[in-house]
Scaffold this active site. Structure first.
Site, short mmCIF file in Angstrom:
data_model
loop_
_atom_site.label_atom_id
_atom_site.label_comp_id
_atom_site.label_asym_id
_atom_site.label_seq_id
_atom_site.Cartn_x
_atom_site.Cartn_y
_atom_site.Cartn_z
N ASP A 342 43.69 49.90 38.44
CA ASP A 342 42.27 49.33 37.95
C ASP A 342 41.51 49.85 37.99
O ASP A 342 41.45 51.25 38.32
CB ASP A 342 42.91 48.67 39.74
CG ASP A 342 41.22 48.30 39.48
OD1 ASP A 342 41.13 46.96 39.39
OD2 ASP A 342 40.31 48.23 40.77
N GLU A 397 40.46 37.46 27.94
CA GLU A 397 40.64 35.94 28.37
C GLU A 397 40.05 35.36 26.84
O GLU A 397 39.26 35.23 26.36
CB GLU A 397 39.33 35.98 29.33
CG GLU A 397 39.48 37.51 30.70
CD GLU A 397 38.84 36.74 31.56
OE1 GLU A 397 37.76 36.29 31.71
OE2 GLU A 397 37.75 37.89 32.24
#
Length: 601
Positions: A342, A397
């Site tokens: 992450d 996205e």
């Protein structure tokens, strides 16, 4: 240095330049970074006896039982004046058990066994490290290597609990083979229940794993497992890097979860957060030795202003030992199959991506804004993991607010196929980011409030629900078939979970209402959510059969803006998508790369 760099041979570099000639001007940067990487591996070999030994540091640091039944304690606290151990075992006497000071800021302590050869510290008892700072102040800390920490209901601070069960969990099943096609189910144990509470590892094992297996996913990415004091941080403010979160259960129950997943042929990946750490001091790494440095950069470089967290000093030898051993710990102790790192963007750049508009120019990656200490750490981590565990999976996205009739077919295709040849990508229509409060899930963007009123099969099928369900299926399907070499879904989104995700916090009166997944909606035969669940299941089963994710990148033969048609071939299958809101077509012609008859499947 220039002459030395010129002689460096980087494996596969010429092949990379053939694929992408625009990288050629940065050849010296590649060679310099690779030279630093080789130098670090050499240093680890010379001073530590190799990275295999170097990454087993958790077998000496923290607390470890010895063959005679005694306990050996070891810490790195370079800024400490003195170090002591206290806890239940000595009646919380602060000074009766001092650590001995060694070189390089290390301290150790041996406590012999009891007369009956039993451990001098009972399993489940509480401990604290006592640090005397250089100014004489005493501070109480949790060992950075603590394997289990808990928080009492009436406390805000976590306690270090000595975890050494008499009958530890024994794994029964081997790790599954690394799948050719990666179909990832991104999940959070705490929200994996319809009930408004923190769900458990055991609940996930018995109630969620069978669903994941039934849906056809072959890997799980577990979020928020590394212990974090603040639940609403979604697991991104780590306080204890070696401890599996106790809010879901104990370490043996997490091991059972992973072992059960392995029995189903499902690999389990850990969402690992090595990009930053919580600012907590009493139950975190911050100011462990009484200074503002130790594991972190001192001063402004050691703080992430947006995340309000501390930033690791990856140039520090002991920080490398701590983080690389941390990866080894999760692989060895819990049998994870790999990691999703992450916050990599934050690690790669001194500006952490804050207020920086990336244009895609390679100079942005190779310029002075790059943090080469962090890059070197990621190179080491990736190399060591894949050397020690060849099948280890490491992962570094599309839609927003446009009406579907305004969608641009070219933009959809570009978004899905814009990736460098040979670099494997995980594609997703939505991840946990789109589920968080302040955003909407894909289903909610498409159907909005009608999800609350018109999802029953007993009510008429409205145009919004009809179109929304079809688009939900098509978006996910084109993402999986065209978008990458792996596919990811966030827990509950496979059936169009109607609500966002929001953890209990002051802003919502500590409510768990949105920190849950309503699986019963898909299981209710009278609700249309079941159709989305079944489609997701069929999609994964077809991928398992035909393997398009492991096939070469797709060849797009048709993209027609007026007709809203996209056609492409991948894995010997012809895919045709009609995104038009009102038109159907008969005898529509598309080009194919391979001639022949194509039966409808």
């Amino acid at each position: 240095m220039a002459d030395t760099v010129d002689t460096i041979t980087v494996p596969g570099l010429n092949n990379l330049f053939q694929i992408d000639p625009y990288l050629k001007p940065y050849e010296k940067d590649f060679k310099r970074r690779y030279a630093l990487f080789q130098k670090m591996l050499y240093s680890i070999d010379e001073t530590e006896g190799g990275f295999d030994k170097f990454t087993f540091a958790y077998q000496s640091f923290g607390v470890n039982r010895q063959q005679d039944g005694g306990l050996y304690f070891k810490e790195w606290a370079p800024g400490a004046e003195a170090v002591f151990l206290t806890g239940d075992f000595n009646g919380w006497n602060h000074f009766s058990h001092p650590y001995k000071k060694n070189e390089y800021g290390k301290w150790d302590l041996y406590i012999p066994p009891n007369n009956d050869h039993s451990s001098p510290v009972n399993h489940g008892s509480k401990l604290k490290v006592v640090i005397r700072c250089r100014n004489g102040q005493l501070v109480f800390r949790i060992s950075p290597w603590a394997k289990y920490v808990v928080r009492e209901d009436n406390s805000v601070i976590y306690d270090w609990v000595h975890w050494d069960p008499p009958h530890p969990y024994k794994f029964k099943h081997p790790r599954p083979k690394k799948p050719q096609s990666l179909r990832v189910y991104e999940a959070h144990v705490g929200i994996a229940s319809p009930e408004g509470r923190i769900a458990s590892y055991t609940n996930f094992t018995h109630n969620v794993l069978p669903k994941i297996h039934d849906l056809g996913y072959n890997s799980i990415q577990l979020m928020a497992v590394m212990e974090h004091a603040y639940y609403a941080s979604f697991g991104y403010q780590i306080t204890s890097f070696y401890a599996a979160s106790s809010r879901y259960g104990n370490p043996e129950e997490l091991k059972e979860l992973i072992d059960t997943a392995h029995s189903m042929g499902i690999a389990v990946l850990l969402d690992v957060v090595h990009s930053h750490a919580s600012k907590n001091t009493e139950d975190g790494l911050n100011q462990f030795d009484g200074t503002d440095s130790c594991f972190f950069h001192s001063g402004s470089r050691g703080n992430h202003n947006l995340w309000d967290s501390r930033l690791f000093d990856y140039s520090n030898w002991e920080v490398l030992r701590f983080l690389l051993s941390n990866l080894r710990w999760w692989m060895e102790e819990y049998k994870f199959d790999g990691f999703r790192f992450d916050g990599v963007t934050s690690m790669l750049y001194h500006h952490h991506g804050l207020g920086f508009g990336f244009s895609g120019d390679y100079s942005e990656y190779f310029g002075l804004q790059s943090d080469e200490d962090s890059i070197l750490y990621l190179m080491l981590a990736n190399n060591i993991l894949h050397t020690l565990y060849p099948d280890c999976i490491t992962i570094a996205e599309i839609l927003k607010e446009k009406k579907d009739e305004d969608w641009n077919m070219g933009n959809i295709i570009y978004t899905l196929v814009n990736r460098r040849h040979g670099e494997k990508c995980i594609a997703y229509a939505e991840s946990h980011d789109q589920a968080l409060v302040g955003d909407k899930t894909l289903a909610f963007w498409l159907m909005d409030s009608e999800m609350y009123t018109n999802m029953s099969i007993m009510s008429p099928l409205t145009p919004v629900i009809d179109r929304g369900i079809q688009l939900h299926k098509m978006i996910r399907f084109i993402t999986q078939t065209l978008g990458g070499e792996g596919y990811l879904n966030f827990i509950g989104n496979e059936f169009g979970h109607p609500e966002w995700l929001d953890f209990p916090r002051k802003g919502n009166n500590e409510s768990y209402h949105y920190a849950r997944r309503q699986f019963h909606l898909a299981e209710n035969g009278l609700l249309r959510y079941k159709y989305l669940y079944t489609f997701d299941q069929d999609m994964n089963r077809q991928e398992e059969k035909y393997g398009w994710l492991s096939a070469p990148q797709a060849y797009v033969s048709t993209q027609h803006e007026g007709d809203k048609i996209i056609a492409f071939e991948r894995g010997n299958i012809l895919f045709i998508f009609n995104f038009h809101p009102s038109k159907s077509y008969t005898d529509y012609q598309v080009g194919v790369e391979v001639p022949g008859k194509y039966p409808l499947n």
